[in-house]
Design a protein around this motif. Structure first.
Motif, PDB file in Angstrom:
ATOM      1  N   SER A  95       3.068  30.715  -2.837  1.00  0.00           N
ATOM      2  CA  SER A  95       1.841  29.989  -3.177  1.00  0.00           C
ATOM      3  C   SER A  95       1.695  28.795  -2.226  1.00  0.00           C
ATOM      4  N   ASP A  96       0.489  28.216  -2.194  1.00  0.00           N
ATOM      5  CA  ASP A  96       0.248  27.051  -1.346  1.00  0.00           C
ATOM      6  C   ASP A  96       1.167  25.893  -1.732  1.00  0.00           C
ATOM      7  N   ALA A  97       1.386  25.710  -3.025  1.00  0.00           N
ATOM      8  CA  ALA A  97       2.253  24.619  -3.491  1.00  0.00           C
ATOM      9  C   ALA A  97       3.696  24.822  -3.016  1.00  0.00           C
ATOM     10  N   GLU A  98       4.177  26.066  -3.084  1.00  0.00           N
ATOM     11  CA  GLU A  98       5.543  26.353  -2.625  1.00  0.00           C
ATOM     12  C   GLU A  98       5.677  26.113  -1.127  1.00  0.00           C
ATOM     13  N   ILE A  99       4.658  26.502  -0.364  1.00  0.00           N
ATOM     14  CA  ILE A  99       4.686  26.294   1.085  1.00  0.00           C
ATOM     15  C   ILE A  99       4.690  24.803   1.393  1.00  0.00           C
ATOM     16  N   ASP A 100       3.819  24.031   0.706  1.00  0.00           N
ATOM     17  CA  ASP A 100       3.769  22.584   0.921  1.00  0.00           C
ATOM     18  C   ASP A 100       5.114  21.938   0.625  1.00  0.00           C
ATOM     19  N   GLU A 101       5.757  22.401  -0.438  1.00  0.00           N
ATOM     20  CA  GLU A 101       7.066  21.866  -0.822  1.00  0.00           C
ATOM     21  C   GLU A 101       8.111  22.153   0.269  1.00  0.00           C
ATOM     22  N   LEU A 102       8.127  23.387   0.775  1.00  0.00           N
ATOM     23  CA  LEU A 102       9.078  23.743   1.828  1.00  0.00           C
ATOM     24  C   LEU A 102       8.801  22.985   3.125  1.00  0.00           C
ATOM     25  N   VAL A 103       7.525  22.790   3.445  1.00  0.00           N
ATOM     26  CA  VAL A 103       7.155  22.035   4.653  1.00  0.00           C
ATOM     27  C   VAL A 103       7.634  20.600   4.527  1.00  0.00           C
ATOM     28  N   ALA A 104       7.391  19.972   3.376  1.00  0.00           N
ATOM     29  CA  ALA A 104       7.817  18.585   3.165  1.00  0.00           C
ATOM     30  C   ALA A 104       9.329  18.459   3.277  1.00  0.00           C
ATOM     31  N   LYS A 105      10.049  19.418   2.706  1.00  0.00           N
ATOM     32  CA  LYS A 105      11.516  19.390   2.771  1.00  0.00           C
ATOM     33  C   LYS A 105      11.995  19.567   4.212  1.00  0.00           C
ATOM     34  N   ALA A 106      11.376  20.484   4.951  1.00  0.00           N
ATOM     35  CA  ALA A 106      11.786  20.730   6.337  1.00  0.00           C
ATOM     36  C   ALA A 106      11.496  19.516   7.217  1.00  0.00           C
ATOM     37  N   VAL A 107      10.372  18.851   6.987  1.00  0.00           N
ATOM     38  CA  VAL A 107      10.045  17.644   7.759  1.00  0.00           C
ATOM     39  C   VAL A 107      11.087  16.568   7.473  1.00  0.00           C
ATOM     40  N   ALA A 108      11.448  16.409   6.203  1.00  0.00           N
ATOM     41  CA  ALA A 108      12.451  15.413   5.830  1.00  0.00           C
ATOM     42  C   ALA A 108      13.826  15.771   6.413  1.00  0.00           C
ATOM     43  N   ASP A 109      14.211  17.047   6.309  1.00  0.00           N
ATOM     44  CA  ASP A 109      15.525  17.485   6.804  1.00  0.00           C
ATOM     45  C   ASP A 109      15.652  17.334   8.315  1.00  0.00           C
TER      46      ASP A 109
END
Length: 148
Positions: A95-109
């Motif tokens: 879902s869009d929410a799951e993708i946004d969550e993974l993107v935010a985590k990857a940017v932080a990581d």
């Protein structure tokens, strides 16, 4: 059941049901898989088959846009039908929410803070999202996050 066996079984059932359009699309997929196997001299696993399907889906998305721009809705509809047949073999889309969550985590990581570091973020996300999200949309989300 492996994806290759499932595709082969679907081809047989499309033949028996005389679904010529669906059969033609599945045959195109089988041919693309066979071509990749011959070119690389390997037996394709499910991940490699998903990569082949992703490539075919991208080609069809591009074709639909070009056909619609040219006013050829009949051809755009044919490509859209082929996309629907191919999508049946893709893993469950995020879902869009799951993708946004993974993107935010990857940017932080990755510690990325500018557009020049977008490659780092894509490198982290690509293995996680392969076949489960449209990478063009993911790229746009990463750009938006790094720009904002």
């Amino acid at each position: 059941m492996s994806l290759k066996v499932r595709i082969s079984d679907d081809m047989k059932s499309a033949m028996k049901a005389r679904e010529s359009d669906r059969l033609a699309t599945i045959r195109l997929l089988m041919a693309a898989m066979k071509q990749k196997e011959v070119d690389e001299r390997v037996e394709l696993d499910d991940a490699a088959i998903v990569a082949v399907i992703e490539k075919m889906l991208k080609q069809r998305r591009d074709s639909v846009a070009q056909y619609q721009a040219a006013g050829r809705q009949d051809l755009a509809d044919k490509e859209s039908f082929e996309m629907s047949v191919l999508m049946a073999y893709m893993p469950q889309q995020l879902s869009d929410a799951e993708i946004d969550e993974l993107v935010a985590k990857a940017v932080a990581d990755s510690g990325a803070s500018s557009m020049q570091e977008m490659g780092k973020v894509m490198g982290l996300l690509k293995p996680q999202l392969a076949g489960r999200a449209d990478m063009a949309k993911v790229s746009a989300r990463i750009k938006a996050q790094l720009a904002g």
